[in-house]
Design a protein around this motif. Structure first.
Motif, PDB file in Angstrom:
ATOM      1  N   TYR B  32      68.249 118.214  12.467  1.00 37.23           N
ATOM      2  CA  TYR B  32      68.987 119.351  11.948  1.00 37.23           C
ATOM      3  C   TYR B  32      68.338 119.686  10.612  1.00 37.23           C
ATOM      4  O   TYR B  32      68.100 118.794   9.791  1.00 37.23           O
ATOM      5  CB  TYR B  32      70.465 119.014  11.769  1.00 37.23           C
ATOM      6  N   PHE B  51      70.278 123.928  14.069  1.00 39.52           N
ATOM      7  CA  PHE B  51      70.774 122.786  14.829  1.00 39.52           C
ATOM      8  C   PHE B  51      70.117 122.730  16.205  1.00 39.52           C
ATOM      9  O   PHE B  51      69.675 121.689  16.653  1.00 39.52           O
ATOM     10  CB  PHE B  51      72.295 122.858  14.985  1.00 39.52           C
ATOM     11  N   PRO B  95      70.835 114.704  10.855  1.00 38.66           N
ATOM     12  CA  PRO B  95      71.742 113.917  10.022  1.00 38.66           C
ATOM     13  C   PRO B  95      71.324 112.462   9.957  1.00 38.66           C
ATOM     14  O   PRO B  95      70.798 111.901  10.912  1.00 38.66           O
ATOM     15  CB  PRO B  95      73.061 114.037  10.778  1.00 38.66           C
ATOM     16  N   ALA B  97      73.069 108.656   8.697  1.00 41.87           N
ATOM     17  CA  ALA B  97      74.409 108.087   8.790  1.00 41.87           C
ATOM     18  C   ALA B  97      75.348 108.785   7.814  1.00 41.87           C
ATOM     19  O   ALA B  97      75.006 108.973   6.656  1.00 41.87           O
ATOM     20  CB  ALA B  97      74.358 106.598   8.491  1.00 41.87           C
ATOM     21  N   GLY B  98      76.492 109.168   8.301  1.00 46.46           N
ATOM     22  CA  GLY B  98      77.459 109.831   7.438  1.00 46.46           C
ATOM     23  C   GLY B  98      77.112 111.260   7.111  1.00 46.46           C
ATOM     24  O   GLY B  98      77.601 111.825   6.138  1.00 46.46           O
ATOM     25  N   ASN B  99      76.269 111.852   7.942  1.00 47.09           N
ATOM     26  CA  ASN B  99      75.874 113.249   7.727  1.00 47.09           C
ATOM     27  C   ASN B  99      75.123 113.451   6.433  1.00 47.09           C
ATOM     28  O   ASN B  99      75.115 114.544   5.873  1.00 47.09           O
ATOM     29  CB  ASN B  99      77.095 114.178   7.757  1.00 47.09           C
ATOM     30  N   MET B 100      74.505 112.408   5.928  1.00 39.80           N
ATOM     31  CA  MET B 100      73.717 112.584   4.724  1.00 39.80           C
ATOM     32  C   MET B 100      72.433 113.326   5.052  1.00 39.80           C
ATOM     33  O   MET B 100      71.945 113.308   6.170  1.00 39.80           O
ATOM     34  CB  MET B 100      73.384 111.222   4.131  1.00 39.80           C
ATOM     35  N   LEU B 101      71.911 113.952   4.041  1.00 37.84           N
ATOM     36  CA  LEU B 101      70.674 114.691   4.181  1.00 37.84           C
ATOM     37  C   LEU B 101      69.575 114.041   3.365  1.00 37.84           C
ATOM     38  O   LEU B 101      69.823 113.435   2.322  1.00 37.84           O
ATOM     39  CB  LEU B 101      70.869 116.125   3.696  1.00 37.84           C
TER      40      LEU B 101
END
Lengths: 115, 113
Positions: B32, B51, B95, B97-101
């Motif tokens: 993404y 996406f 993403p 883990a945890g939707n971090m970038l």
């Protein structure tokens, strides 16, 4: 009013002092993040929190600590500030209910100078 | 490990000229991809995101970006730059883990009158 609010916006502090940066959000998001921005290095993750009881270290957590006082509040502390912690700090939020297809929402940043 | 490279640290263009900011990523799965803009004294604002689906993505302020899987690139373009576009631009991939970038180092855009 901003959805993600950081205070203070600017701060100058002395080496060895303890300082806290605060972040609050009105977006209702469960996940919160602290990033540090340095010229040429982009944003690097310091800590992140999935909810009030779930806090995790990021890639550059040494010298920092955090507290998630409520779902809407996430504070970053420098226990004993040093000059190489001079940087622009950003708080961000995201919503786990959106799954992975979600963006992060950022505060306006706190410029911290350690002298 | 994932990474993002923005090869151009600074770019200067004339107002009205076209713009392309480069972004190359390394990511183990389907990425993404995001472009954010940071205006002076401001936080980061999302310009656009990818996406899946159409590889040409339209964003705000007249920006677009094209995802090229074969080149691991997600370059940002604008056909005609305005003085108000002067800012720093960040490409990011996730993403994690945890939707971090994971962010690139940024490209600072200056616009000449």
């Amino acid at each position: 009013d901003a959805d993600v609010t950081q205070t203070p916006r600017n701060r100058i502090t002395k080496t060895g002092k303890r300082i806290m940066l605060e972040c609050s959000q009105t977006k209702g998001h469960d996940r919160m993040y602290w990033y540090r921005q340095d010229p040429g290095l982009g944003l690097r993750l310091i800590y992140y929190s999935f909810d009030v009881k779930d806090i995790n270290k990021g890639e550059i957590s040494d010298g920092y600590s955090v507290s998630r006082q409520a779902q809407a509040k996430f504070s970053l502390s420098l226990e004993s500030a040093i000059p190489n912690q001079t940087a622009l700090y950003f708080c961000a939020t995201s919503d786990s209910r959106q799954g992975a297809r979600t963006e992060a929402f950022f505060g306006q940043g706190t410029r911290l100078t350690v002298v | 490990a994932q990474s993002v490279t923005q090869p151009d640290i600074h770019i200067t263009v004339s107002e009205g000229a076209s713009l392309e900011l480069r972004c190359n990523y390394s990511y183990g799965a389907t990425p993404y991809l995001f472009w954010y803009v940071q205006s002076p004294g401001q936080g980061l604002q999302l310009l656009l995101k990818y996406f899946s689906g159409d590889t040409l993505v339209q964003g705000i302020k007249g920006f677009e970006a094209e995802f090229k899987r074969s080149q691991s690139s997600f370059n940002l373009r604008k056909p005609s730059v305005h003085w108000s576009d002067a800012a720093e631009y960040f490409c990011a991939v996730g993403p994690n883990a945890g939707n971090m970038l994971t962010f690139g180092g940024g490209t600072r855009l200056m616009v000449k009158p």
